[in-house]
Write a protein that holds these residues in place. Structure first.
Motif, PDB file in Angstrom:
ATOM      1  N   LEU A   1     -29.920   8.990  -5.999  1.00 28.94           N
ATOM      2  CA  LEU A   1     -31.105   9.755  -5.624  1.00 28.94           C
ATOM      3  C   LEU A   1     -31.622   9.319  -4.258  1.00 28.94           C
ATOM      4  O   LEU A   1     -31.993  10.157  -3.422  1.00 28.94           O
ATOM      5  CB  LEU A   1     -32.196   9.563  -6.686  1.00 28.94           C
ATOM      6  N   HIS A   2     -31.626   8.025  -4.004  1.00 27.44           N
ATOM      7  CA  HIS A   2     -32.119   7.523  -2.731  1.00 27.44           C
ATOM      8  C   HIS A   2     -31.241   7.983  -1.575  1.00 27.44           C
ATOM      9  O   HIS A   2     -31.750   8.404  -0.526  1.00 27.44           O
ATOM     10  CB  HIS A   2     -32.195   5.998  -2.761  1.00 27.44           C
TER      11      HIS A   2
ATOM     12  N   ARG B   1     -32.673  10.420   1.431  1.00 25.54           N
ATOM     13  CA  ARG B   1     -32.646   9.999   2.832  1.00 25.54           C
ATOM     14  C   ARG B   1     -31.930  11.036   3.693  1.00 25.54           C
ATOM     15  O   ARG B   1     -32.341  11.300   4.823  1.00 25.54           O
ATOM     16  CB  ARG B   1     -31.978   8.639   2.970  1.00 25.54           C
ATOM     17  N   ALA B   2     -30.880  11.639   3.139  1.00 20.72           N
ATOM     18  CA  ALA B   2     -30.153  12.663   3.886  1.00 20.72           C
ATOM     19  C   ALA B   2     -31.018  13.891   4.135  1.00 20.72           C
ATOM     20  O   ALA B   2     -30.777  14.642   5.081  1.00 20.72           O
ATOM     21  CB  ALA B   2     -28.883  13.060   3.128  1.00 20.72           C
TER      22      ALA B   2
ATOM     23  N   SER C   1     -36.196  24.301   1.066  1.00 18.33           N
ATOM     24  CA  SER C   1     -34.807  24.601   0.682  1.00 18.33           C
ATOM     25  C   SER C   1     -33.909  23.386   0.884  1.00 18.33           C
ATOM     26  O   SER C   1     -32.996  23.136   0.085  1.00 18.33           O
ATOM     27  CB  SER C   1     -34.285  25.790   1.488  1.00 18.33           C
ATOM     28  N   THR C   2     -34.161  22.592   1.933  1.00 23.39           N
ATOM     29  CA  THR C   2     -33.377  21.370   2.152  1.00 23.39           C
ATOM     30  C   THR C   2     -33.623  20.370   1.038  1.00 23.39           C
ATOM     31  O   THR C   2     -32.696  19.747   0.518  1.00 23.39           O
ATOM     32  CB  THR C   2     -33.743  20.741   3.508  1.00 23.39           C
ATOM     33  N   LEU C   3     -34.879  20.224   0.640  1.00 25.97           N
ATOM     34  CA  LEU C   3     -35.208  19.292  -0.440  1.00 25.97           C
ATOM     35  C   LEU C   3     -34.540  19.706  -1.746  1.00 25.97           C
ATOM     36  O   LEU C   3     -33.912  18.879  -2.418  1.00 25.97           O
ATOM     37  CB  LEU C   3     -36.727  19.233  -0.621  1.00 25.97           C
ATOM     38  N   LEU C   4     -34.656  20.990  -2.122  1.00 23.92           N
ATOM     39  CA  LEU C   4     -34.057  21.437  -3.384  1.00 23.92           C
ATOM     40  C   LEU C   4     -32.540  21.281  -3.365  1.00 23.92           C
ATOM     41  O   LEU C   4     -31.939  20.886  -4.372  1.00 23.92           O
ATOM     42  CB  LEU C   4     -34.438  22.889  -3.669  1.00 23.92           C
TER      43      LEU C   4
ATOM     44  N   ILE D   1     -23.553  16.413   2.212  1.00 27.96           N
ATOM     45  CA  ILE D   1     -23.837  15.061   2.699  1.00 27.96           C
ATOM     46  C   ILE D   1     -22.507  14.348   2.907  1.00 27.96           C
ATOM     47  O   ILE D   1     -21.894  13.882   1.943  1.00 27.96           O
ATOM     48  CB  ILE D   1     -24.713  14.284   1.705  1.00 27.96           C
ATOM     49  N   PRO D   2     -22.005  14.281   4.144  1.00 24.42           N
ATOM     50  CA  PRO D   2     -20.711  13.635   4.386  1.00 24.42           C
ATOM     51  C   PRO D   2     -20.720  12.181   3.901  1.00 24.42           C
ATOM     52  O   PRO D   2     -21.673  11.426   4.128  1.00 24.42           O
ATOM     53  CB  PRO D   2     -20.555  13.701   5.914  1.00 24.42           C
ATOM     54  N   GLY D   3     -19.677  11.821   3.186  1.00 25.72           N
ATOM     55  CA  GLY D   3     -19.538  10.434   2.724  1.00 25.72           C
ATOM     56  C   GLY D   3     -20.586  10.011   1.724  1.00 25.72           C
ATOM     57  O   GLY D   3     -20.971   8.835   1.686  1.00 25.72           O
ATOM     58  N   LEU D   4     -21.061  10.956   0.881  1.00 23.52           N
ATOM     59  CA  LEU D   4     -22.133  10.619  -0.056  1.00 23.52           C
ATOM     60  C   LEU D   4     -21.716   9.509  -1.008  1.00 23.52           C
ATOM     61  O   LEU D   4     -22.484   8.578  -1.253  1.00 23.52           O
ATOM     62  CB  LEU D   4     -22.539  11.872  -0.851  1.00 23.52           C
TER      63      LEU D   4
END
Length: 436
Positions: free
Chosen positions: A87-88, A92-93, A118-121, A218-221
């Motif tokens: 989640l963190h 952050r992303a 929309s970014t947050l969701l 999110i690249p490399g999540l």
């Protein structure tokens, strides 16, 4: 009305740690409030410099009761660590940051108002996907766009309390629930699938479930959240790490346990190394209702400071420590049950002298306790949960509640005349405790 301490500075010697170290208790602000005329206007003036607006995101784990019935404390802590890291990393992303100390299964994030809804969701949907793939524990997430007061690293105010309440009490594992204020920030014709959530709302308005929608790339999540392990034993974390509520040495062992699930030998060895038999005292003070939320907030903080003054004046010089005073709760840890019960009885009397009504639970058993990187202490374990259950869920105002283990350990060393045996069934489990 509950007593509020007189104007002027806090009692000399009442706080033997630096100002504002106590999590959730901004002592400098309390001093300013006590020294003021305590009007609505003064409350708004003092709080205005701490005002902020944005998204509060709160998560709560599901199914921990069932897990704790088959796993030890350290194994449960290892399981709830991974969802917090995921989640963190996702938050952050999306431009968010952690708020407070993420003790036990609690997590809270803040995103500034400039972040697109929309970014947050999309970030939260990505987080839930990743948790489903990689975690045994599921979390429910609640989010609200509103106005808050940021004090001592935490979010305060009526809206902050409201989003925490519905996230913790009205979300299920795997769910994302957002308020109408968040939905109103979505663009016209947005691609998210929403459904009204009945029976939830109140101060923050209608609440909606987020059933589907685009994910945040999110690249490399996987590498990002996997790398959120402890950066060393110095006790210092950077922004890339969530607020870890453990010492460096213990967290290293917790990550080892996470990497070796089902290793009973390792779990047993770490439990023997880190867990200790202790007695927990949990105090919940009375509320301070007023006509305005700003005065209510500051009066509540002042009452908590008064509770802390009473507690510190009663703690013995050895064998006991204040864990924290935050909001209406105070938690204290003792090496032995008898001093803990003496303290609880003295705390009840000390609060009563200040016209503060408290409910107190005292429970004993194995706990994990230690200093946390940001200062102060934290504690986890069944005794904390049992003390909370007795005091907060089942407790009677103005009374002290002792667990069966504490009562048995005391024997005849303390006069407990007036204490009565109570048997209650909670979630199908019969509890016996003593109230006096």
């Amino acid at each position: 009305m509950a007593y509020e301490p007189p104007a002027g500075p806090l009692a000399p010697g009442g706080f033997d740690t630096p100002r504002d170290v106590a999590p959730g208790l901004p002592l400098l602000l309390v001093e300013q409030w006590r020294a003021s005329d305590r009007t609505d206007g003064e409350a708004r003036r003092l709080l205005s410099r701490h005002a902020t607006r944005g998204y509060s995101v709160v998560s709560d784990s599901a199914g921990l009761t069932r897990l704790s019935q088959r796993l030890g404390l350290l194994e449960v802590l290892a399981l709830i660590d991974r969802p917090k890291r995921i989640l963190h990393a996702c938050a952050r992303a999306a431009g968010g940051r952690a708020v407070g100390v993420w003790a036990a299964d609690n997590a809270q994030l803040f995103h500034p108002e400039t972040v697109e809804a929309s970014t947050l969701l999309s970030a939260l949907l990505t987080a839930q996907d990743e948790i489903r793939r990689h975690c045994e524990v599921r979390i429910g997430i609640g989010a609200h766009l509103g106005s808050y007061y940021e004090l001592s690293g935490g979010l305060y105010g009526a809206e902050a309390d409201a989003v925490e309440e519905f996230a913790e009490n009205d979300t299920e594992g795997g769910e994302i629930a957002v308020t109408q204020a968040v939905v109103d920030r979505l663009p016209h014709g947005h691609p998210f699938v929403l459904r009204p959530k009945d029976g939830v709302g109140g101060l923050v308005g209608p609440v909606h479930q987020v059933l589907d929608g685009p994910r945040l790339d999110i690249p490399g999540l996987g590498e990002a959240w996997a790398a959120e392990g402890w950066p060393g034993e110095s006790g210092v974390t950077g922004q890339e790490h969530y607020p870890i509520p453990y010492s460096g040495a213990f967290y290293a062992d917790l990550l080892l346990l996470d990497a070796r699930p089902g290793d009973a030998e390792l779990a047993g060895r770490l439990a023997a190394e880190h867990l200790r038999e202790r007695t927990v005292v949990l105090v919940e003070r009375s509320a301070a209702p007023t006509d305005t939320p700003e005065v209510e907030l500051l009066r509540g903080l002042s009452l908590s400071a008064a509770m802390r003054e009473v507690g510190l004046s009663l703690l013995p010089p050895e064998g006991a420590v204040e864990i924290k005073v935050a909001g209406p709760l105070g938690i204290y840890l003792f090496e032995e049950p008898a001093p803990a019960v003496h303290f609880a009885l003295g705390m009840r009397a000390g609060l009563a002298e200040r016209e503060i009504v408290g409910r107190i639970g005292v429970a004993a058993g194995p706990v994990l306790a230690g200093r946390i990187p940001g200062g102060g202490w934290d504690v986890a374990g069944a005794p904390v949960n049992l003390a909370s259950k007795m005091a907060q869920d089942l407790g009677t105002p103005g009374r002290v509640h002792l667990s069966e283990a504490v009562r048995d350990a005391l024997g005849d060393r303390l006069d407990l005349t007036g204490f009565e045996t109570v048997r209650r069934t909670v979630s199908g489990v019969e509890m016996t405790y003593y109230v006096g």
